[in-house]
Write a protein that holds these residues in place. Structure first.
Motif, mmCIF file in Angstrom:
data_model
loop_
_atom_site.group_PDB
_atom_site.id
_atom_site.type_symbol
_atom_site.label_atom_id
_atom_site.label_comp_id
_atom_site.label_asym_id
_atom_site.label_seq_id
_atom_site.Cartn_x
_atom_site.Cartn_y
_atom_site.Cartn_z
ATOM 1 N N ILE A 1 -3.621 -67.922 -43.726
ATOM 2 C CA ILE A 1 -3.350 -69.248 -43.187
ATOM 3 C C ILE A 1 -2.791 -70.086 -44.309
ATOM 4 O O ILE A 1 -3.411 -70.216 -45.375
ATOM 5 C CB ILE A 1 -4.589 -69.900 -42.567
ATOM 6 C CG1 ILE A 1 -4.266 -71.297 -42.111
ATOM 7 C CG2 ILE A 1 -5.760 -69.928 -43.510
ATOM 8 C CD1 ILE A 1 -4.339 -71.494 -40.659
ATOM 9 N N GLY A 2 -1.571 -70.559 -44.098
ATOM 10 C CA GLY A 2 -0.910 -71.320 -45.138
ATOM 11 C C GLY A 2 0.192 -72.168 -44.559
ATOM 12 O O GLY A 2 0.263 -72.396 -43.352
ATOM 13 N N SER A 3 1.063 -72.643 -45.437
ATOM 14 C CA SER A 3 2.176 -73.486 -44.983
ATOM 15 C C SER A 3 3.373 -73.267 -45.890
ATOM 16 O O SER A 3 3.236 -72.900 -47.055
ATOM 17 C CB SER A 3 1.772 -74.963 -44.998
ATOM 18 O OG SER A 3 1.621 -75.426 -46.324
ATOM 19 N N LYS A 4 4.537 -73.527 -45.319
ATOM 20 C CA LYS A 4 5.787 -73.451 -46.069
ATOM 21 C C LYS A 4 6.375 -74.844 -46.262
ATOM 22 O O LYS A 4 7.563 -75.009 -46.481
ATOM 23 C CB LYS A 4 6.780 -72.541 -45.352
ATOM 24 C CG LYS A 4 6.285 -71.101 -45.242
ATOM 25 C CD LYS A 4 7.282 -70.211 -44.548
ATOM 26 C CE LYS A 4 6.756 -68.775 -44.470
ATOM 27 N NZ LYS A 4 7.694 -67.854 -43.794
ATOM 28 N N GLY A 5 5.540 -75.838 -46.159
ATOM 29 C CA GLY A 5 5.920 -77.244 -46.283
ATOM 30 C C GLY A 5 4.685 -78.074 -46.017
ATOM 31 O O GLY A 5 3.582 -77.695 -46.408
ATOM 32 N N PRO A 6 4.815 -79.212 -45.329
ATOM 33 C CA PRO A 6 3.632 -80.007 -45.004
ATOM 34 C C PRO A 6 2.637 -79.207 -44.177
ATOM 35 O O PRO A 6 3.000 -78.568 -43.195
ATOM 36 C CB PRO A 6 4.208 -81.178 -44.203
ATOM 37 C CG PRO A 6 5.640 -81.273 -44.625
ATOM 38 C CD PRO A 6 6.069 -79.853 -44.885
ATOM 39 N N VAL A 7 1.352 -79.252 -44.560
ATOM 40 C CA VAL A 7 0.324 -78.523 -43.828
ATOM 41 C C VAL A 7 -0.398 -79.449 -42.845
ATOM 42 O O VAL A 7 -0.976 -78.992 -41.865
ATOM 43 C CB VAL A 7 -0.671 -77.862 -44.802
ATOM 44 C CG1 VAL A 7 -1.466 -78.891 -45.572
ATOM 45 C CG2 VAL A 7 -1.598 -76.909 -44.077
ATOM 46 N N GLN A 8 -0.381 -80.740 -43.117
ATOM 47 C CA GLN A 8 -0.916 -81.804 -42.265
ATOM 48 C C GLN A 8 -2.445 -81.869 -42.200
ATOM 49 O O GLN A 8 -2.992 -82.883 -41.788
ATOM 50 C CB GLN A 8 -0.361 -81.715 -40.831
ATOM 51 C CG GLN A 8 1.138 -81.864 -40.736
ATOM 52 C CD GLN A 8 1.610 -82.066 -39.322
ATOM 53 O OE1 GLN A 8 1.113 -82.927 -38.599
ATOM 54 N NE2 GLN A 8 2.573 -81.250 -38.900
ATOM 55 N N SER A 9 -3.132 -80.818 -42.580
ATOM 56 C CA SER A 9 -4.590 -80.835 -42.477
ATOM 57 C C SER A 9 -5.282 -80.559 -43.817
ATOM 58 O O SER A 9 -6.455 -80.213 -43.847
ATOM 59 C CB SER A 9 -5.064 -79.835 -41.420
ATOM 60 O OG SER A 9 -4.576 -78.542 -41.696
ATOM 61 N N VAL A 10 -4.544 -80.711 -44.915
ATOM 62 C CA VAL A 10 -5.132 -80.687 -46.258
ATOM 63 C C VAL A 10 -4.489 -81.857 -46.998
ATOM 64 O O VAL A 10 -3.374 -81.747 -47.512
ATOM 65 C CB VAL A 10 -4.880 -79.358 -46.993
ATOM 66 C CG1 VAL A 10 -5.568 -79.369 -48.353
ATOM 67 C CG2 VAL A 10 -5.366 -78.179 -46.168
ATOM 68 N N LEU A 11 -5.202 -82.977 -47.018
ATOM 69 C CA LEU A 11 -4.597 -84.235 -47.436
ATOM 70 C C LEU A 11 -5.460 -84.986 -48.443
ATOM 71 O O LEU A 11 -6.687 -85.041 -48.301
ATOM 72 C CB LEU A 11 -4.393 -85.154 -46.225
ATOM 73 C CG LEU A 11 -3.628 -84.603 -45.023
ATOM 74 C CD1 LEU A 11 -3.680 -85.602 -43.867
ATOM 75 C CD2 LEU A 11 -2.184 -84.288 -45.394
ATOM 76 N N LEU A 12 -4.801 -85.568 -49.432
ATOM 77 C CA LEU A 12 -5.432 -86.571 -50.269
ATOM 78 C C LEU A 12 -5.042 -87.924 -49.689
ATOM 79 O O LEU A 12 -3.852 -88.271 -49.642
ATOM 80 C CB LEU A 12 -4.958 -86.469 -51.717
ATOM 81 C CG LEU A 12 -5.488 -87.568 -52.644
ATOM 82 C CD1 LEU A 12 -6.991 -87.435 -52.848
ATOM 83 C CD2 LEU A 12 -4.762 -87.549 -53.984
ATOM 84 N N LEU A 13 -6.026 -88.673 -49.232
ATOM 85 C CA LEU A 13 -5.789 -90.004 -48.692
ATOM 86 C C LEU A 13 -6.291 -91.030 -49.698
ATOM 87 O O LEU A 13 -7.423 -90.923 -50.180
ATOM 88 C CB LEU A 13 -6.488 -90.186 -47.344
ATOM 89 C CG LEU A 13 -5.904 -89.325 -46.220
ATOM 90 C CD1 LEU A 13 -6.713 -88.045 -46.049
ATOM 91 C CD2 LEU A 13 -5.880 -90.088 -44.906
ATOM 92 N N SER A 14 -5.450 -91.994 -50.014
ATOM 93 C CA SER A 14 -5.761 -92.923 -51.096
ATOM 94 C C SER A 14 -5.442 -94.356 -50.697
ATOM 95 O O SER A 14 -4.476 -94.626 -49.974
ATOM 96 C CB SER A 14 -4.966 -92.542 -52.353
ATOM 97 O OG SER A 14 -5.228 -93.448 -53.400
ATOM 98 N N ARG A 15 -6.245 -95.284 -51.230
ATOM 99 C CA ARG A 15 -6.002 -96.705 -51.006
ATOM 100 C C ARG A 15 -4.963 -97.244 -51.977
ATOM 101 O O ARG A 15 -4.460 -98.354 -51.803
ATOM 102 C CB ARG A 15 -7.319 -97.476 -51.138
ATOM 103 C CG ARG A 15 -8.375 -96.993 -50.158
ATOM 104 C CD ARG A 15 -9.729 -97.643 -50.384
ATOM 105 N NE ARG A 15 -9.719 -99.043 -50.014
ATOM 106 C CZ ARG A 15 -10.772 -99.853 -50.123
ATOM 107 N NH1 ARG A 15 -11.911 -99.401 -50.620
ATOM 108 N NH2 ARG A 15 -10.673 -101.114 -49.750
#
Length: 289
Positions: free
Chosen positions: A82-96
């Motif tokens: 399970i991987g991605s060749k671009g944006p994965v959309q479900s492994v994210l760093l969210l920052s203020r």
């Protein structure tokens, strides 16, 4: 009888990550469209890692870091990842704040992941030059809703899909996209492994190969993506059907030559950082049957 020994179970156990992203592989197995004799065991990646390391399952989807840490215990299932060749959309760093302003700050990391946490540390250190960040574990969902939300947090799986547009966190770093922009290679977050001891010598379990079964499940999901999308929308109504389709399209479920290159590069970098002993060989189960 040891109830936790996969070779002594009446039904062999197969670990299934409890996230939306593997639905296309497992739905046919879960619904009875494809017959099998496995007991499916659900959990987040870190829990399945622990149970596979303890010898409680015959096969499972695990983090690629788990295989790298204990390759002597596992055999990889062929052409499954399970991987991605671009944006994965479900492994994210969210920052203020913008990523460049995270130097010297603390980042909350989900306790459910090993690979994504290692990738985040690597990217912020080597790609972005941020070397004075401290990491701590906790529940992003709970803290984001509290009166003292974290400055930034790493979210994975369904939690990331729920929180990716959180109004407090306008700055989003997609780790799959960041990796391919850095290396030019896809990123493999998880692999499927079998218990090496269970498949050694003449002790091969008298059951269908987990790899062959999962590849059949993947093929079924590809042929019936409309049904997969129906289920996804029903269970995850916060996303539209188009968003679900876009999400699945961005995921890769293969472990072909280019995915293997990306995986080996990640392991080599982990070894250089001292996070694993060495980059392991790709040792596959002969699982055609």
């Amino acid at each position: 009888m040891n109830a936790e020994n996969p070779r002594e179970q009446t039904r062999p156990r197969m670990g299934r990550i409890g996230y939306l992203n593997v639905l296309p592989l497992y739905h046919a197995l879960e619904s009875g469209e494809i017959a099998h004799d496995y007991e499916l065991v659900y959990g987040p990646p870190a829990e399945l890692n622990r149970r596979m390391a303890a010898g409680e399952m015959l096969a499972a989807s695990t983090s690629c870091v788990e295989y790298a840490r204990r390759p002597e215990r596992y055999l990889l299932l062929q052409d499954l990842a399970i991987g991605s060749k671009g944006p994965v959309q479900s492994v994210l760093l969210l920052s203020r704040v913008p990523v460049a302003e995270l130097e010297g700050r603390r980042i909350l990391v989900s306790a459910e992941t090993h690979t994504s946490a290692a990738l985040l540390r690597m990217l912020l250190d080597e790609r972005y030059g941020l070397r004075r960040i401290s990491y701590h574990t906790g529940s992003a969902t709970e803290l984001a809703a509290s009166g003292n939300p974290p400055t930034a947090f790493l979210a994975i799986g369904d939690e990331a899909l729920r929180l990716r547009r959180h109004p407090l966190y306008p700055h989003v770093l997609d780790l799959g996209e960041a990796w391919i922009n850095w290396t030019g290679l896809p990123f493999v977050f998880g692999v499927w492994v079998a218990d090496r001891a269970a498949f050694s010598g003449n002790r091969t379990p008298q059951t269908r190969s987990p790899g062959a079964l999962l590849r059949e499940g993947r093929a079924w999901g590809e042929r019936h993506m409309d049904r997969i999308l129906d289920i996804a929308v029903q269970n995850y109504p916060h996303m539209s059907r188009r968003e679900h389709e876009d999400y699945f399209t961005g995921l890769s479920y293969s472990l072909g030559p280019v995915e293997q290159q990306g995986l080996l590069l990640f392991w080599q970098k982990l070894a250089a950082r001292g996070e694993i002993a060495r980059a392991p060989a790709l040792d596959f189960l002969d699982d055609a049957r």
